[in-house]
Write a protein that holds these residues in place. Structure first.
Motif, short mmCIF file in Angstrom:
data_model
loop_
_atom_site.label_atom_id
_atom_site.label_comp_id
_atom_site.label_asym_id
_atom_site.label_seq_id
_atom_site.Cartn_x
_atom_site.Cartn_y
_atom_site.Cartn_z
N LEU A 1 31.31 25.31 40.94
CA LEU A 1 31.38 25.12 42.39
C LEU A 1 31.39 26.47 43.11
CD1 LEU A 1 34.02 22.27 42.48
CD2 LEU A 1 31.54 22.07 42.46
N ARG A 2 30.39 26.69 43.96
CA ARG A 2 30.31 27.92 44.76
C ARG A 2 31.26 27.78 45.94
NH1 ARG A 2 24.89 28.24 45.74
NH2 ARG A 2 24.67 29.38 43.79
N VAL A 3 32.11 28.80 46.12
CA VAL A 3 33.09 28.80 47.21
C VAL A 3 33.05 30.13 47.94
CG1 VAL A 3 34.66 27.17 46.05
CG2 VAL A 3 34.96 29.63 45.70
N SER A 4 33.62 30.16 49.12
CA SER A 4 33.88 31.43 49.79
C SER A 4 35.39 31.59 49.81
CB SER A 4 33.29 31.45 51.20
OG SER A 4 33.81 30.42 51.97
N GLY A 5 35.86 32.82 49.72
CA GLY A 5 37.30 33.05 49.64
C GLY A 5 37.85 32.68 48.29
N ILE A 6 37.20 33.14 47.24
CA ILE A 6 37.57 32.75 45.88
C ILE A 6 39.00 33.15 45.51
CG2 ILE A 6 36.64 34.79 44.70
CD1 ILE A 6 35.55 32.74 42.55
N ASP A 7 39.48 34.26 46.05
CA ASP A 7 40.85 34.68 45.73
C ASP A 7 41.87 33.67 46.24
OD1 ASP A 7 40.32 37.15 44.33
OD2 ASP A 7 39.72 37.98 46.27
N LYS A 35 41.48 31.43 34.76
CA LYS A 35 40.99 32.40 33.79
C LYS A 35 39.73 33.05 34.36
CE LYS A 35 39.45 33.06 29.09
NZ LYS A 35 39.01 32.45 27.85
N TRP A 36 39.88 34.30 34.79
CA TRP A 36 38.76 35.04 35.37
C TRP A 36 37.78 35.43 34.27
CZ3 TRP A 36 37.88 35.47 40.45
CH2 TRP A 36 38.94 35.19 41.32
N ASP A 37 36.49 35.47 34.64
CA ASP A 37 35.43 35.84 33.72
C ASP A 37 34.47 36.75 34.46
OD1 ASP A 37 33.77 34.38 31.06
OD2 ASP A 37 32.72 35.68 32.47
N ARG A 92 28.56 38.09 40.41
CA ARG A 92 29.34 36.88 40.66
C ARG A 92 30.79 37.11 40.26
NH1 ARG A 92 25.96 31.63 38.54
NH2 ARG A 92 24.20 31.89 39.95
N ARG A 93 31.68 36.74 41.15
CA ARG A 93 33.09 36.65 40.77
C ARG A 93 33.32 35.20 40.42
NH1 ARG A 93 37.16 38.11 44.61
NH2 ARG A 93 38.39 38.44 42.75
N ARG A 94 33.96 34.95 39.29
CA ARG A 94 34.15 33.56 38.89
C ARG A 94 35.39 33.42 38.01
NH1 ARG A 94 30.33 31.69 34.10
NH2 ARG A 94 30.74 33.37 32.64
N PHE A 95 35.90 32.18 38.02
CA PHE A 95 37.00 31.84 37.13
C PHE A 95 36.87 30.39 36.71
CE2 PHE A 95 38.78 30.78 41.30
CZ PHE A 95 39.38 29.54 41.07
N PHE A 96 37.57 30.07 35.64
CA PHE A 96 37.62 28.70 35.12
C PHE A 96 39.04 28.17 35.28
CE2 PHE A 96 34.11 30.71 32.94
CZ PHE A 96 33.13 29.74 33.01
N THR A 97 39.13 26.88 35.49
CA THR A 97 40.41 26.19 35.56
C THR A 97 40.23 24.81 34.96
OG1 THR A 97 42.30 25.68 37.00
CG2 THR A 97 40.09 25.23 37.89
N GLU A 98 41.23 23.97 35.12
CA GLU A 98 41.16 22.57 34.67
C GLU A 98 41.62 21.67 35.79
OE1 GLU A 98 43.69 22.29 31.25
OE2 GLU A 98 42.42 23.61 30.05
N ASP A 99 40.97 20.51 35.90
CA ASP A 99 41.45 19.51 36.85
C ASP A 99 42.71 18.86 36.25
OD1 ASP A 99 40.61 17.49 35.05
OD2 ASP A 99 39.09 16.68 36.39
N PHE A 106 34.73 27.98 39.33
CA PHE A 106 34.57 28.35 40.74
C PHE A 106 33.93 29.73 40.77
CE2 PHE A 106 37.88 25.20 40.85
CZ PHE A 106 37.58 24.47 41.99
N LEU A 107 32.95 29.92 41.65
CA LEU A 107 32.28 31.20 41.71
C LEU A 107 31.94 31.57 43.14
CD1 LEU A 107 28.78 30.79 41.78
CD2 LEU A 107 29.56 29.56 39.78
N GLU A 108 31.82 32.89 43.33
CA GLU A 108 31.45 33.44 44.62
C GLU A 108 30.53 34.63 44.37
OE1 GLU A 108 33.90 34.31 48.62
OE2 GLU A 108 34.64 35.44 46.91
N GLU A 109 29.45 34.72 45.13
CA GLU A 109 28.54 35.85 45.00
C GLU A 109 29.25 37.11 45.49
OE1 GLU A 109 25.52 35.35 43.54
OE2 GLU A 109 26.01 33.22 43.43
N ASP A 110 29.01 38.24 44.81
CA ASP A 110 29.56 39.53 45.26
C ASP A 110 28.92 39.95 46.57
OD1 ASP A 110 31.45 40.02 43.34
OD2 ASP A 110 30.14 41.22 42.08
#
Length: 118
Positions: free
Chosen positions: A71-77, A91-93, A99-106, A114-118
């Protein structure tokens, strides 16, 4: 040419409240009304930008550990902080440039990116 209509994730029976709390309350997706003919199956649907996220009840449910929506988001932090504060792993990757991105679990253990373009 194809375009995305929806993503389907599985969930355990009777857990619609937890799905709504995570996807609607925490992530901020708007819930969609399921068609009348599908309501008895359980589950819950949400709107994405240009597509939908469907959570469907699966007997003998097992979470998706590898397959996942991105899922692309803005304000990833802020998204990461909200998830972490709510007890979900973050878990950041950094393996994909630009791309800034991280993984989580529902709440059911399904992997979500979740990811956001740099």
């Amino acid at each position: 040419m194809a375009s995305l209509d929806h993503i389907q994730l599985a969930m355990p029976e009777g857990e619609e409240g937890r799905a709504r709390a995570f996807w609607g309350g925490l992530i901020g997706l708007a819930e969609l009304e399921k068609p009348e003919a599908l309501r008895a199956r359980g589950g819950v649907w949400f709107a994405l930008d240009g597509a939908e996220l469907h959570l469907g009840v699966e007997p003998g449910f097992a979470p998706a550990r590898k397959a996942h929506p991105g899922l692309r988001v803005s304000g990833i932090d802020a998204v990461a902080a909200a998830l972490s504060d709510a007890g979900h792993p973050v878990k950041w990757d950094e393996k994909i440039a630009g791309r800034r991105r991280f993984f989580t679990e529902d709440p059911f253990g399904n992997r979500v990116e979740f990811l956001e373009e740099d």
